[in-house]
Design an enzyme around this catalytic site. Structure first.
Site: not given
Length: 360
Positions: A111, A162, A223
């Site tokens: 992807d 993250k 993405d």
């Protein structure tokens, strides 16, 4: 390097309703299934044999691509009975590889649209003697990504979750979803269970003293996980901003496939794609959008940054901005759909039923 693994098993939940009937890598981008662009770029980099790790709607891949000979490749397909994650999927197809223990194997996510110099990543892998080499890209806002800091030689020093605070943003480098593995490293991934390369395999290798090399390549990278990103990626392929040898026609402001019908006064700009058998009526204006096969855009409709599903219909004078319309859906005349609206497959919106402005 002659072999690659392509991870195409994801359910594409963020892209629904586009992925209700179609796995994410098979959703058309610039006129062909997105996977076609990845296969073509791998072939151009010297890859000859690709194993597709499939899971969700696995049955649609092989009928379309066959043995890969039409693309000059040898393709094989391995289907997971249960989702195994990125690492588990890689391990699950390892028996189909022919490479020796020290040979490089290219692995990439299904992807990601990227202009990565694949050959340069392989050269970096060979020159540094790495166990795994990772394509890294720089982003302006890394808060949505795991961070991958490197030392002065490019060697990976950590894999960080993250960041939650500004102090945790120690680098703007992120994992861009393409790797070169030493073949023997693939065999160290535990078989038969879900494994994440990002959260388990890579940190585990680093802790064990393995050499993980990062190569920063800041060419085009996107993405395609959300509808807005997918629409943008397709438009960028048509406009020539994202490189692919698989775009079926010249790069430019629009791409109209041969069996589509577009009225003479319709205006198509911004990398718009009109798929096979689709129809665009008089006075319609479409910017930066994708109209999939068999869809109908009636006269006077205005569509911006949207994706119109296969066999769907957009009524006269309807205005769509940042909208996804699922396969077979009907949006009646004089509707106004704005950013983030998703019309589900086969849904029916009556004429004049939805507006974001007054009827004046």
């Amino acid at each position: 390097m002659t072999e690659a693994i392509l991870l195409v098993g994801g359910r594409g939940t963020r892209l629904r309703p586009l992925t209700v009937h179609t796995p994410k890598p098979m959703v058309p981008a610039a006129g062909v299934p997105f996977l076609t662009h990845q296969l073509a770029r791998a072939k151009a980099a010297g890859v000859e044999h690709i194993v597709l790790a499939t899971s969700y709607l696995a049955e649609v891949f092989e009928p379309y691509f066959g043995d890969g000979s039409a693309l000059g490749l040898r393709l094989e397909y391995v289907t997971e009975e249960e989702p195994l994650g990125t690492g588990g999927a890689i391990r699950n197809v390892a028996s189909r590889l022919h490479s020796g223990p020290d040979d490089p194997v290219l692995i990439f996510n299904g992807d990601i649209l990227t202009g990565l110099d694949i050959r340069a990543l392989v050269r970096t892998h060979a020159a540094t003697g790495a166990d795994v080499s990772l394509h890294l890209t720089k982003v302006t806002d890394p808060r949505a990504y795991g961070l991958v800091p490197t030392d002065g030689t490019g060697r990976v020093t950590a894999f960080l979750e993250k960041p939650q605070t500004p102090e945790e943003i120690v680098t703007d480098q992120i994992n861009a979803g393409a790797y070169v593995f030493r073949r023997s490293v693939i065999d160290t991934i535990p078989p038969g269970r879900p494994v994440s390369v990002e959260r388990e395999t890579f940190p585990g290798l680093l802790a064990a003293g393995a050499h993980l090399q990062g190569m920063v390549d800041s060419t085009y990278w996107l993405d395609l996980g959300t509808p807005a990103a997918f629409v943008r990626g397709s438009a960028d392929l048509v406009l020539g901003r994202a490189p692919s040898p698989a775009v079926p026609g010249r790069c430019g402001d629009r791409l109209v496939l041969p069996t589509a019908s577009v009225a003479m006064d319709a205006k198509l700009t911004g990398g718009t794609v009109v798929g096979d058998g689709a129809f665009v009526g008089e006075g319609a204006r479409i910017f930066g959008s994708t109209v999939l096969a068999g869809a109908v855009v009636e006269p006077g409709a205005v569509i911006t940054d949207s994706l119109i599903g296969a066999r769907s219909r957009i009524g006269r004078r309807s205005v769509l901005t940042g909208t996804v319309v699922g396969d077979g859906a009907v949006v009646g005349a004089d509707n106004e759909l704005r950013d983030g609206v998703r019309v589900w497959c086969d849904a029916r919106i009556p004429a004049g039923a939805v507006r974001f402005s007054s009827d004046q």
